[in-house]
Design an enzyme around this catalytic site. Sequence first.
Site, PDB file in Angstrom:
ATOM      1  N   TYR A  49      53.292  49.016  30.871  1.00  0.00           N
ATOM      2  CA  TYR A  49      53.989  48.340  31.972  1.00  0.00           C
ATOM      3  C   TYR A  49      54.063  49.272  33.165  1.00  0.00           C
ATOM      4  CZ  TYR A  49      55.768  43.666  31.632  1.00  0.00           C
ATOM      5  OH  TYR A  49      55.858  42.304  31.655  1.00  0.00           O
ATOM      6  N   GLU A  51      55.248  48.132  36.743  1.00  0.00           N
ATOM      7  CA  GLU A  51      55.681  47.412  37.952  1.00  0.00           C
ATOM      8  C   GLU A  51      55.837  48.389  39.109  1.00  0.00           C
ATOM      9  OE1 GLU A  51      59.173  45.190  36.956  1.00  0.00           O
ATOM     10  OE2 GLU A  51      58.017  43.575  36.046  1.00  0.00           O
ATOM     11  N   ASP A 195      38.367  34.419  52.529  1.00  0.00           N
ATOM     12  CA  ASP A 195      38.374  34.364  51.067  1.00  0.00           C
ATOM     13  C   ASP A 195      36.924  34.490  50.610  1.00  0.00           C
ATOM     14  OD1 ASP A 195      38.392  33.753  48.397  1.00  0.00           O
ATOM     15  OD2 ASP A 195      39.747  32.037  48.582  1.00  0.00           O
ATOM     16  N   THR A 221      38.131  37.349  44.406  1.00  0.00           N
ATOM     17  CA  THR A 221      38.146  37.579  42.973  1.00  0.00           C
ATOM     18  C   THR A 221      37.221  38.762  42.716  1.00  0.00           C
ATOM     19  OG1 THR A 221      36.297  36.065  42.677  1.00  0.00           O
ATOM     20  CG2 THR A 221      38.498  35.146  42.371  1.00  0.00           C
ATOM     21  N   LYS A 224      33.143  37.242  40.121  1.00  0.00           N
ATOM     22  CA  LYS A 224      32.020  36.355  40.456  1.00  0.00           C
ATOM     23  C   LYS A 224      30.808  37.226  40.819  1.00  0.00           C
ATOM     24  CE  LYS A 224      35.378  32.769  41.445  1.00  0.00           C
ATOM     25  NZ  LYS A 224      35.958  31.815  42.407  1.00  0.00           N
ATOM     26  N   ARG A 230      37.853  39.580  35.139  1.00  0.00           N
ATOM     27  CA  ARG A 230      38.607  38.506  35.796  1.00  0.00           C
ATOM     28  C   ARG A 230      39.813  39.128  36.479  1.00  0.00           C
ATOM     29  NH1 ARG A 230      36.014  34.260  34.058  1.00  0.00           N
ATOM     30  NH2 ARG A 230      37.114  33.006  35.571  1.00  0.00           N
TER      31      ARG A 230
HETATM   32  C1  LIG Z   1      37.197  31.222  42.473  1.00  0.00           C
HETATM   33  C2  LIG Z   1      37.904  31.132  43.765  1.00  0.00           C
HETATM   34  C3  LIG Z   1      39.284  31.333  43.876  1.00  0.00           C
HETATM   35  C4  LIG Z   1      40.217  31.392  42.699  1.00  0.00           C
HETATM   36  O1  LIG Z   1      39.990  32.284  41.749  1.00  0.00           O
HETATM   37  P1  LIG Z   1      40.648  32.130  40.294  1.00  0.00           P
HETATM   38  O2  LIG Z   1      40.432  33.485  39.770  1.00  0.00           O
HETATM   39  O3  LIG Z   1      39.874  31.055  39.607  1.00  0.00           O
HETATM   40  O4  LIG Z   1      42.081  31.786  40.468  1.00  0.00           O
HETATM   41  C5  LIG Z   1      39.851  31.349  45.135  1.00  0.00           C
HETATM   42  N1  LIG Z   1      39.118  31.151  46.234  1.00  0.00           N
HETATM   43  C6  LIG Z   1      37.799  30.910  46.159  1.00  0.00           C
HETATM   44  C7  LIG Z   1      37.028  30.701  47.410  1.00  0.00           C
HETATM   45  C8  LIG Z   1      37.142  30.884  44.940  1.00  0.00           C
HETATM   46  O5  LIG Z   1      35.837  30.629  44.876  1.00  0.00           O
END
Ligand SMILES: *Cc1c(COP(=O)(O)O)cnc(C)c1O
Length: 405
Positions: A49, A51, A195, A221, A224, A230
Amino acid sequence: MLSDVDPEIAALIQSEQRRQSRKLRMIASENDVSRAVLEATGSVLTNKYSEGYPGKRYYEGQQVVDQVEQLAVDRAKALFGVDHANVQPYSGSPANLAVYLAFLRPGDTVMGMALPMGGHLTHGWSVSATGRWFRPVQYEVRKDTGRVDLDQVRELARAERPKVIFCGGTAIPRTIDFPAFAQIAQEVGAVLVADIAHIAGLVAGGAHPSPAGHAPVITTTTHKTLRGPRGAMILSDAQHAKALDRAVFPGLQGGPHNHTTAAIAVALHEAAQPEFREYAHAVVANAKALAEALLDRGFDLVSGGTDNHLVLIDLTSKLIGGKPAARALDRAGIELNYNAVPFDPRKPFDPSGIRLGTPGVTTRGLRPEQMPLIAAWIDRAIAAHDNDQALDRIAAEVEELLAAL
Ligand SMILES: *Cc1c(COP(=O)(O)O)cnc(C)c1O
């Protein structure tokens, strides 16, 4: 050993491993992480932990964890060229929620791309908390080009005065014009949030322009195209660092997932190597070759092609919905997802399109020369979508290709 303690789960993990290795995994948001990333993810850091942030924790025993998180932060800052990095968000959606918490109050106006146009749920779509607790205004793509019309975005921004503007999304096959969005945000006094969840690996590898220097806040994220565990990160300029950190903790989350933080650090280290630049460019080269081969076979692609890692096919002219097509392709060994296309006349749960991407198959070692073969399999599988034997034959060919790599 897992197989001694819990043979059921051990067997399922093994099945999943076999399933993944036998298929062309073309879900645009997925990838294959390295052994090193898996090892860090499955480490004793999960026991701790912590925080707070490095040097400012609420629990003892942070001698090692502080160093892990600091390394991840430093690597993120160096790789993306930003002042500040927060590596604690549990995933992309919570990272975006932290942005709302940092800059907006309930009812405030937020602007993002509509989900069916390629945006993300968390950019203000109606069923998301972000669309229910805030006042969303949503931009679209042009019907004739399938691309974002920045004049339309500017007009909407001027009329609606959002406090935050999101650019980026989940099904955008084209380059995002960060400087143009930055100009619009500046004109209306909004905070621009890029994003880059889908394209972070392309940005890191120089295969897509970077939002750094244009968007003061960047969310992403890490699992990807970036090919990490993750998780997620929020990158920002110095001015917004404090508000964003406070929004993540204690605003939204408790203890960070330290095993994930370590694995993010590993992925960032890998992404800083010259081979990763090659990888990112190969992802784009593969997607372009795949798009060409699909066009040659008469498929309609949203926006007519791709600049990045993904292709969005409108199946209307093939007289099949996205869902039965995706199911047939999965049986044929090609894993992807059904997806709405812009101005989709069909329902979200049974839309007109399929989305596919090349991050995973590029990691497996596939090259542009092999993309026409994949397009041919897709074509055959869709034509034979109700013929299981034909689909199984394609699956066997797919397996053969992958086994030979
Ligand atoms: C995948 C994605 C997210 C969210 O990610 P999670 O890990 O699935 O919550 C947010 N914004 C965009 C543009 C994404 O492609």
